[in-house]
Every structure is written in C-alpha cells, then in structure tokens.
Design a protein around this motif. Structure first.
Motif, mmCIF file in Angstrom:
data_model
loop_
_atom_site.group_PDB
_atom_site.id
_atom_site.type_symbol
_atom_site.label_atom_id
_atom_site.label_comp_id
_atom_site.label_asym_id
_atom_site.label_seq_id
_atom_site.Cartn_x
_atom_site.Cartn_y
_atom_site.Cartn_z
ATOM 1 N N GLU A 159 40.714 41.547 30.796
ATOM 2 C CA GLU A 159 42.063 42.091 30.988
ATOM 3 C C GLU A 159 42.538 41.930 32.433
ATOM 4 N N PHE A 160 41.639 42.210 33.381
ATOM 5 C CA PHE A 160 41.992 42.056 34.794
ATOM 6 C C PHE A 160 42.205 40.583 35.141
ATOM 7 N N SER A 161 41.347 39.728 34.611
ATOM 8 C CA SER A 161 41.466 38.286 34.862
ATOM 9 C C SER A 161 42.793 37.740 34.355
ATOM 10 N N GLU A 162 43.231 38.244 33.196
ATOM 11 C CA GLU A 162 44.503 37.786 32.628
ATOM 12 C C GLU A 162 45.665 38.154 33.545
ATOM 13 N N LYS A 163 45.580 39.339 34.162
ATOM 14 C CA LYS A 163 46.632 39.752 35.090
ATOM 15 C C LYS A 163 46.688 38.822 36.297
ATOM 16 N N ILE A 164 45.509 38.493 36.838
ATOM 17 C CA ILE A 164 45.455 37.576 37.986
ATOM 18 C C ILE A 164 45.975 36.203 37.587
ATOM 19 N N SER A 165 45.627 35.751 36.394
ATOM 20 C CA SER A 165 46.092 34.443 35.918
ATOM 21 C C SER A 165 47.609 34.421 35.774
ATOM 22 N N LYS A 206 55.099 42.578 44.187
ATOM 23 C CA LYS A 206 55.025 43.894 43.542
ATOM 24 C C LYS A 206 53.789 43.991 42.659
ATOM 25 N N MET A 207 53.484 42.935 41.912
ATOM 26 C CA MET A 207 52.298 42.953 41.044
ATOM 27 C C MET A 207 51.021 43.073 41.874
ATOM 28 N N VAL A 208 50.971 42.365 42.997
ATOM 29 C CA VAL A 208 49.798 42.441 43.874
ATOM 30 C C VAL A 208 49.652 43.843 44.450
ATOM 31 N N GLU A 209 50.763 44.429 44.890
ATOM 32 C CA GLU A 209 50.708 45.773 45.484
ATOM 33 C C GLU A 209 50.355 46.830 44.445
ATOM 34 N N ASP A 210 50.798 46.646 43.207
ATOM 35 C CA ASP A 210 50.416 47.569 42.134
ATOM 36 C C ASP A 210 48.905 47.566 41.932
ATOM 37 N N LEU A 211 48.319 46.377 41.986
ATOM 38 C CA LEU A 211 46.862 46.278 41.843
ATOM 39 C C LEU A 211 46.149 46.904 43.042
ATOM 40 N N LEU A 212 46.674 46.676 44.225
ATOM 41 C CA LEU A 212 46.029 47.213 45.427
ATOM 42 C C LEU A 212 46.026 48.739 45.442
ATOM 43 N N ARG A 213 47.032 49.346 44.812
ATOM 44 C CA ARG A 213 47.073 50.817 44.777
ATOM 45 C C ARG A 213 45.906 51.399 43.985
ATOM 46 N N SER A 214 45.301 50.592 43.137
ATOM 47 C CA SER A 214 44.167 51.071 42.339
ATOM 48 C C SER A 214 42.822 50.855 43.028
ATOM 49 N N ALA A 215 42.834 50.193 44.198
ATOM 50 C CA ALA A 215 41.563 49.823 44.840
ATOM 51 C C ALA A 215 40.744 51.048 45.230
ATOM 52 N N GLY A 216 41.415 52.102 45.717
ATOM 53 C CA GLY A 216 40.688 53.312 46.097
ATOM 54 C C GLY A 216 40.011 53.954 44.904
ATOM 55 N N SER A 217 40.719 54.009 43.774
ATOM 56 C CA SER A 217 40.144 54.578 42.556
ATOM 57 C C SER A 217 38.964 53.740 42.064
ATOM 58 N N GLY A 218 39.116 52.419 42.167
ATOM 59 C CA GLY A 218 38.024 51.543 41.745
ATOM 60 C C GLY A 218 36.777 51.740 42.579
ATOM 61 N N ARG A 219 36.960 51.910 43.878
ATOM 62 C CA ARG A 219 35.804 52.127 44.749
ATOM 63 C C ARG A 219 35.116 53.456 44.431
ATOM 64 N N ILE A 220 35.907 54.490 44.160
ATOM 65 C CA ILE A 220 35.324 55.795 43.818
ATOM 66 C C ILE A 220 34.507 55.692 42.532
ATOM 67 N N LEU A 393 45.178 48.733 35.394
ATOM 68 C CA LEU A 393 44.052 47.890 35.781
ATOM 69 C C LEU A 393 43.492 48.343 37.116
ATOM 70 N N ILE A 394 42.169 48.273 37.241
ATOM 71 C CA ILE A 394 41.485 48.767 38.431
ATOM 72 C C ILE A 394 40.906 47.603 39.218
ATOM 73 N N VAL A 395 41.208 47.581 40.521
ATOM 74 C CA VAL A 395 40.543 46.631 41.417
ATOM 75 C C VAL A 395 39.173 47.206 41.728
ATOM 76 N N ALA A 396 38.139 46.496 41.320
ATOM 77 C CA ALA A 396 36.808 47.096 41.327
ATOM 78 C C ALA A 396 36.059 46.905 42.628
#
Length: 462
Positions: A159-165, A206-220, A393-396
């Motif tokens: 699912e995450f890969s599809e978003k990047i694609s 905007k799509m990139v920044e939306d993903l980046l907002r999840s990076a903190g949650s992914g790290r936790i 989607l979570i940036v892991a």
C-alpha cells in the motif's frame, strides 16, 4: 533486477535455543539436489517427485547413514516461493545440536551459509517485493504491539509502495510534458505552461508532506516512545515501573539510592509501544557509584520524549525536588503524585505552580492504585499533544523519512525556480532529482551499498 548469484544458501530460520521445532531453510538452484543427498523419506520416492508445498516424514542422515534427526521436509518450487528460487524447509526438533548438525550437513553438500537477510534480499532482487516491503518484513519481526504489527502488514501488502509509485508517476508526467516541448517545439504539442507545472508540483509536494507528517508516529511504533521515570530517591520510581509492567522487575527497598543503573522495559498502552526507563534517584550524594547512576539518568533525561515526574506526596518538597522540576524544562511531562495512600504533606496547588503545563495523576504505585488512569493519561498525551496517529499511510523508517525530506527540498527548489522565471529545462533538473530520490524508497533507483546496508539489519535465516 535479477540476482546474478547462482549459489545455494542455507541457514537456521528459527530462533536459536530449545524449542518444539527448528527450521533449516535452503534456497537456490541446488536446493533440491542437496536435500536429496541427506534426506531419507519414509515413502519410496525421490525428492524430485515430491508434491510442491507438502510435508514428508523422513530422517536426515550423514555420509555414514547415521540418523541425525527425524524431520518433516517440504519443497517449494520456483518461482512461487519466498525468494522466487527453489527452496527446501527442513522441520526438525528444536534442539540446538540437531539444528546445527543438519545445517552443517547442508553446507558440506554444497550450500553456503546465508548472510543476514539474504533470503529477503533475494526476494527483492528477484522482483517478488520492493525495498519498502522488505523493510516492512523486519518491522513485522520486531513489532512490539499489535498496532505496530498491523501497520507493518499494511506496508508489506504494498500500500505504501503504491502511494510512492503514484507520486513518481505524477512527476514523470510533468517531466514528459516538459521534455516534449523541449525536444519537439515545432510539433503541435501544448506549451508547458508555468501555471500547470507549478500546480502539479504543488500537488506532489502536498502528498509528500502528508506522508512526512506520519514519520513521527511511524518511529514511535517501530522503536517505542522513550519515557523516563524521574524523581528524587525513594519517591517510588521502581514501584511505578513494577506496577506498569505488572511484574517485580526492579528492586524496591526503603534504602535511598537502591537503583544505581538504568532499567529499560517495554509496555503496550493501547497498541503504542512505550519504552519505560527507570533511573537512579536524583540527589546530592558522595557515593561514587550512585553518582554514575545519576549522570546516566541526566543523559536519558536529555533524550527522553516523555517524562513521568514523580513526587512523594507524603513528604514536603525538597530542594532536590525543585531542582528536578527545573531540569525537566519544557519536556512533555506528566506529574505523578505517588503514595496517596499515606498522609499528605505537600499541597497539590504548590505542585501545580511549579509544573503548570503538566497533567497530574495521583497514584499509589506500591498498592497499584491509579495505574490505569496513568496509562490513559499517557495515551492521551501521546495522541493529543504529540500528534500520534496510525491513520493513513505510515512512514516507517528513518531512511524513508530522510528520502522524503530530500525530495521535498527538490520540489520546493523547483517551485522557487518557477517563480523566479528560470528556464523550464533547468526546473526539470529539480523535478527529475525528486523523482529519482523517491525511487530509493521502493528500490527502483537505489545503490547496491544502500541495499546491503538495509539487509544487514536482518537476522540470519530471514
């Protein structure tokens, strides 16, 4: 991208130690041939005649026909396997000696010991999964909560890969539009209007920044939220740790300075992994060993994301207590008033004045009262004040976060260039750089060194 290796690899894929079952895994062009040499099935049939994905009972024997272990063996025919190569899995008894003897036989008959993560690396190189999915595999293995497991499984599905694609596809359309105007100016191709290019770049940004907002949650979810129990000596820090863990993990005594070293454990609060750190009590002391523990506590305070500031309500606030409150500074803090089962010696209003921004929770750590409320406050603090969410989607990984940040800078640079009237062919350089950088997430444009670094984090046998 295909692997050039024609070697057959093998490893023990289950955790080392005693257990009900141990699995020795073989993958590569000679997997069936090697297994045939050491496996004697109970049925009179060659291994090459076995049904795919079917367990067969038999014995593993050495060159002298000595039985090493009774096992169940299954073959997996390429390309429908984990690595897309021929594979064999030998299910033996879980004793360490049996597993090592079987692995040694496999290696003696022509296989090579697999490197860390090499089975998953072959799955990537042979096109079964992309690099983001490979990283999801290790997150599944290391998941500390059901919530972390669920997020990792979503990434493994692609699912995450599809978003990047999709993001890269949008950028590629912009690049193609620009190049068509550059290469074929005389043809009847719509001009690459600056408004269109800017709008498309903004959409991708905007799509990139939306993903980046999840990076903190992914790290936790991946690492756990670093949460420090901080307080004076004998305020009940170790009792609180034990109460949160529901086990006697730390020594509890009335003697000040019992905790000299750092104790770290994980707890699960509504699916969020919390790394609880119990430290030495902070006070003035002449004890050299205790001083070392206090220095370590101070170091962890600097690194902590959440502080559980403990205060003993049964004794008046000391200078050491007030100094601790000053040291916490602007860290996200929950004030834990402990020993509420004893006569109160300090006014709650006095504590609120010293730590006005912190939520206050009253507990008796020794009697395990108020612990559920504390867990609720910890969860609310993480979700409300720290913005944790696992929706979308979570940036892991740190690697993915860094790539997205670098891509964002390329896109911003392209927008600035557009605003300044820079020739469109120069703007295209930034857009292409962003497109190539994003390809590193899925492995489409990644170097071999980065690939090797990622898979070295895996355990041997996966």
């Amino acid at each position: 991208m295909k692997t050039d290796s024609c070697e057959t690899i093998a490893a023990i894929s289950t955790a080392i130690g005693e257990g009900g079952i141990g699995i020795v895994r073989i993958s590569g062009p000679r997997a069936f041939e090697i297994a045939e040499k050491i496996f004697k099935p109970r049925i009179k049939k060659s291994l090459f005649e076995f049904k795919n994905r079917t367990l067969y009972l038999g014995d593993i024997v050495d060159s002298n026909d000595e039985i090493i272990d009774e096992v169940l063996l299954a073959i997996f025919k390429a390309p429908h396997t984990y690595t897309r190569e021929d594979m064999v899995e030998i299910n033996c008894h879980g004793g360490l000696v049996a597993q090592k003897r079987i692995l040694a036989l496999v290696l003696d008959n022509g296989a090579r010991l697999a490197e860390p993560g090499e089975f998953t690396k072959r799955a990537f190189l042979n096109g079964r999964i992309d690099l983001s999915q490979a990283e999801a595999v290790i997150d599944i293995i290391r998941a500390k909560t059901d919530r972390a497991l669920a997020v990792a499984n979503r990434r493994l599905t692609g699912e995450f890969s599809e978003k990047i694609s999709k993001i890269r596809s949008n950028l590629l359309n912009v690049i193609a539009h620009i190049e068509a105007n550059i290469d074929f100016p005389e043809d009847d191709i719509p001009e690459a209007e600056p408004e269109y290019i800017s709008q498309e770049i903004n959409n991708v940004l905007k799509m990139v920044e939306d993903l980046l907002r999840s990076a903190g949650s992914g790290r936790i979810l991946r690492e756990g939220l670093s949460t420090l129990i901080l307080g004076n000596t004998n305020v009940g820090k170790s009792s609180l740790l034990n109460a949160l863990l529901q086990e006697e993990r730390a020594i509890v005594t009335d003697i000040p300075g019992t905790t000299r070293d750092i104790i770290e454990e994980y707890i699960d609060i509504q699916g969020i992994p919390i790394k609880i750190i119990d430290t030495a009590g902070i006070r003035q002391t002449t004890d050299e060993v205790e001083k070392i523990g206090i220095n370590r506590a101070m170091k962890h305070l600097q690194e902590a994301e959440l502080v559980l500031l403990m205060i003993d309500v049964s004794r008046k606030l000391t200078d050491d207590d007030k100094r601790l409150i000053e040291l916490v500074g602007d860290k996200t803090t929950i004030t834990v008033i402990n020993k509420v089962d004893l006569p109160v010696a300090v006014d709650e209003y006095e504590i609120k004045k010293l730590v006005p921004e912190a939520k206050i929770v009253k507990v008796s750590a020794l009697k395990q009262e108020g612990i559920d409320e504390l867990k609720t406050v910890i969860y609310d603090t993480i979700t409300e004040k720290m913005g944790f969410t696992d929706e979308g989607l979570i940036v892991a990984s740190e690697r993915q976060r860094r790539i997205l940040e670098e891509s964002r800078e390329f896109l911003k640079s392209a927008l600035c260039a557009m605003a300044e009237g820079v020739p469109i062919e120069m703007v295209e350089i930034d857009i292409r750089d962003a497109w190539e950088k994003l390809g590193e997430i899925t492995g489409d444009t990644v170097s071999e060194d980065i690939i090797n670094t990622i898979f070295q984090k895996f355990c041997i046998g996966k």
